[in-house]
Design an enzyme around this catalytic site. Structure first.
Site, PDB file in Angstrom:
ATOM      1  N   TRP A 100       1.321  -1.126   0.360  1.00  0.00           N
ATOM      2  CA  TRP A 100       0.075  -0.465  -0.111  1.00  0.00           C
ATOM      3  C   TRP A 100       0.628   1.817   0.175  1.00  0.00           C
ATOM      4  CZ3 TRP A 100      -3.878  -1.839  -1.962  1.00  0.00           C
ATOM      5  CH2 TRP A 100      -4.651  -2.862  -1.427  1.00  0.00           C
ATOM      6  N   ASP A 170      -1.591   7.066   6.095  1.00  0.00           N
ATOM      7  CA  ASP A 170      -2.377   6.205   5.344  1.00  0.00           C
ATOM      8  C   ASP A 170      -2.820   5.315   6.680  1.00  0.00           C
ATOM      9  OD1 ASP A 170      -4.068   3.901   4.494  1.00  0.00           O
ATOM     10  OD2 ASP A 170      -2.615   3.571   2.552  1.00  0.00           O
ATOM     11  N   LYS A 194     -12.028  -1.242   7.920  1.00  0.00           N
ATOM     12  CA  LYS A 194     -10.990  -2.550   9.100  1.00  0.00           C
ATOM     13  C   LYS A 194     -11.789  -1.895  10.147  1.00  0.00           C
ATOM     14  CE  LYS A 194      -7.809  -2.454   5.960  1.00  0.00           C
ATOM     15  NZ  LYS A 194      -8.640  -3.542   4.065  1.00  0.00           N
TER      16      LYS A 194
HETATM   17  N1  PMP Z   1      -3.629   0.996   2.280  1.00  0.00           N
HETATM   18  C1  PMP Z   1      -3.743   0.657   3.441  1.00  0.00           C
HETATM   19  C2  PMP Z   1      -3.198   0.457   5.159  1.00  0.00           C
HETATM   20  C3  PMP Z   1      -4.890  -0.885   3.463  1.00  0.00           C
HETATM   21  O1  PMP Z   1      -4.705  -2.115   4.240  1.00  0.00           O
HETATM   22  C4  PMP Z   1      -5.603  -0.822   2.207  1.00  0.00           C
HETATM   23  C5  PMP Z   1      -6.783  -2.217   1.908  1.00  0.00           C
HETATM   24  N2  PMP Z   1      -6.389  -3.134   2.470  1.00  0.00           N
HETATM   25  C6  PMP Z   1      -5.767   0.179   1.547  1.00  0.00           C
HETATM   26  C7  PMP Z   1      -4.757   1.258   1.330  1.00  0.00           C
HETATM   27  C8  PMP Z   1      -6.302   0.696   0.032  1.00  0.00           C
HETATM   28  O2  PMP Z   1      -7.811   0.702   0.286  1.00  0.00           O
HETATM   29  P1  PMP Z   1      -8.888   1.177  -0.161  1.00  0.00           P
HETATM   30  O3  PMP Z   1      -9.227  -0.872  -0.561  1.00  0.00           O
HETATM   31  O4  PMP Z   1     -10.011   1.313   0.626  1.00  0.00           O
HETATM   32  O5  PMP Z   1      -8.970   1.135  -1.336  1.00  0.00           O
END
Ligand code: PMP
Length: 359
Positions: A100, A170, A194
């Site tokens: 991510w 993030d 989450k």
């Molecule tokens: N950042 C992190 C730390 C994540 O765990 C995730 C999803 N697992 C995301 C970004 C992406 O999130 P989204 O599916 O809401 O775009």
């Protein structure tokens, strides 16, 4: 019968919240309609939004001078939007600690100048940088990091020093899991699915002065200034998701706030990691000790040939969502806020019995 839910996301929600949603679903607080069937501009939905923001402010101790926005497109949309709104022609610094974090860096690179200041790739993303490990160039537009790396099971246990630059995080997979000093941040963003609620809404907590950086000409729905100017109602917002986030936040306040929640989470993680550490190599953790996540514990069986059997046995006991992400393999137990201590007990008992039967 509720399963023991170790899903990495969307993750478990608190049962009392689900029960309240159920009770209010068909007739929302006397409206004769569900909350999904009424205007977002009407007083009932406006009130839900205002309360959600006010309660989030209380729970996180968000100081004056910060805006709370509800956005769509998931955390991934923020990977680009952060850069598009806040880069201001400068260079964004990134700490690359996993899938991510790398995604955020990649998307920002489509907007302007970025610099990778640290990468955990060579070590299989088993750690996050420790204090003093990152050297910062002068004049960054911001420093971006990922507080909890959902896939690799690593987490910062300190707030990185951004020098003079605003710090951007993030926090998708650890927001509301422990106290957070919001005043240290330029921006905090997190997909809800989450610890906060259902997928479909992303919360952005933004230091208001940074709105001055937003350039003209962005598409309206991606423009922080425009969305803030309309109190997150520039277009039809994800009302149901925000409503559930509001209930989750009230629930966390009722538990005693984030200090109390953080203590429970630390206890859950400690029990799980102790079971791994005391297994004499039967279970092997992925993350370096100092970077272990209290939200996602990644580990594998010392004997890889036992993994399928372990997962099948887990399923039989109602322990769900334990398979690791495809990019790491092995196992992952996500123990978000709403995963009860009893579920951790069930998991460590199963791990202990599974091991004992094969010694
Ligand atoms: N950042 C992190 C730390 C994540 O765990 C995730 C999803 N697992 C995301 C970004 C992406 O999130 P989204 O599916 O809401 O775009």
């Amino acid at each position: 019968m509720r399963a023991h839910n170790f899903s990495a996301g969307p993750g478990a929600l608190p049962l009392p919240v689900l029960e309240q949603v159920q009770a209010e679903l068909v007739d929302f607080r006397g409206a004769g309609r569900s909350i999904m069937e009424m205007s977002h501009r009407g007083p009932q939905v406006m009130r839900v939004f205002e309360e959600c923001v006010a309660d989030l402010r209380t729970l996180l101790g968000i100081p004056d001078g910060y805006r709370v926005l509800f956005l769509q497109g998931g955390a991934r949309a923020q990977f680009w939007m952060i850069a598009a709104n806040l880069l201001g022609g400068g260079t964004g610094g990134y700490l690359e600690t996993g899938t991510w974090a790398a995604g955020a860096l990649r998307e920002a690179g489509k907007v302007g100048s970025t610099q990778e200041l640290w990468s955990g790739k060579a070590d299989g993303y088993s750690a996050v940088p420790q204090p003093g490990e990152v050297s910062l160039p002068d004049g960054l537009a911001y420093l971006h990091y990922t507080s909890n790396n959902t896939i690799y099971g690593t987490q910062y246990h300190h707030i990185p020093d951004p020098g003079d630059a605003p710090l951007i995080v993030d926090a998708s997979s650890d927001i509301l899991s422990r106290p957070l000093d919001v005043s240290q941040f330029g921006a905090i963003y997190a997909g809800a699915q989450k610890n906060m609620g259902p997928a479909g809404v992303t919360v952005l907590i933004l230091r208001e002065d940074l709105l001055a950086r937003v350039p003209d000409g962005l598409p309206e729905v991606f423009d922080y200034k425009k969305v803030a100017g309309k109190d997150s109602m520039l277009n039809t917002p994800p009302v149901f998701a925000v409503y559930v986030v509001g209930l989750v936040v009230k629930h966390l306040l009722s538990l005693g706030g984030l200090a109390a929640v953080g203590e429970i989470n630390a206890r859950k993680a400690e029990r799980l990691y102790r079971t791994i550490d005391e297994s004499a190599g039967f279970f092997v953790g992925h993350a370096a000790n100092h970077s272990r996540s209290e939200m996602n514990a990644t580990f594998r069986l010392g004997r890889a040939d036992l993994q399928d059997e372990f997962l099948a046995g887990a399923q039989e006991r109602g322990l769900h969502g334990l398979k690791g992400h495809r990019s790491v393999g092995g196992l992952r137990a996500s123990i978000y806020n709403a995963v009860p201590e009893a579920s951790v007990t069930a998991l460590v008992e199963y791990m202990t019995e599974f091991r004992a039967a094969r010694l």
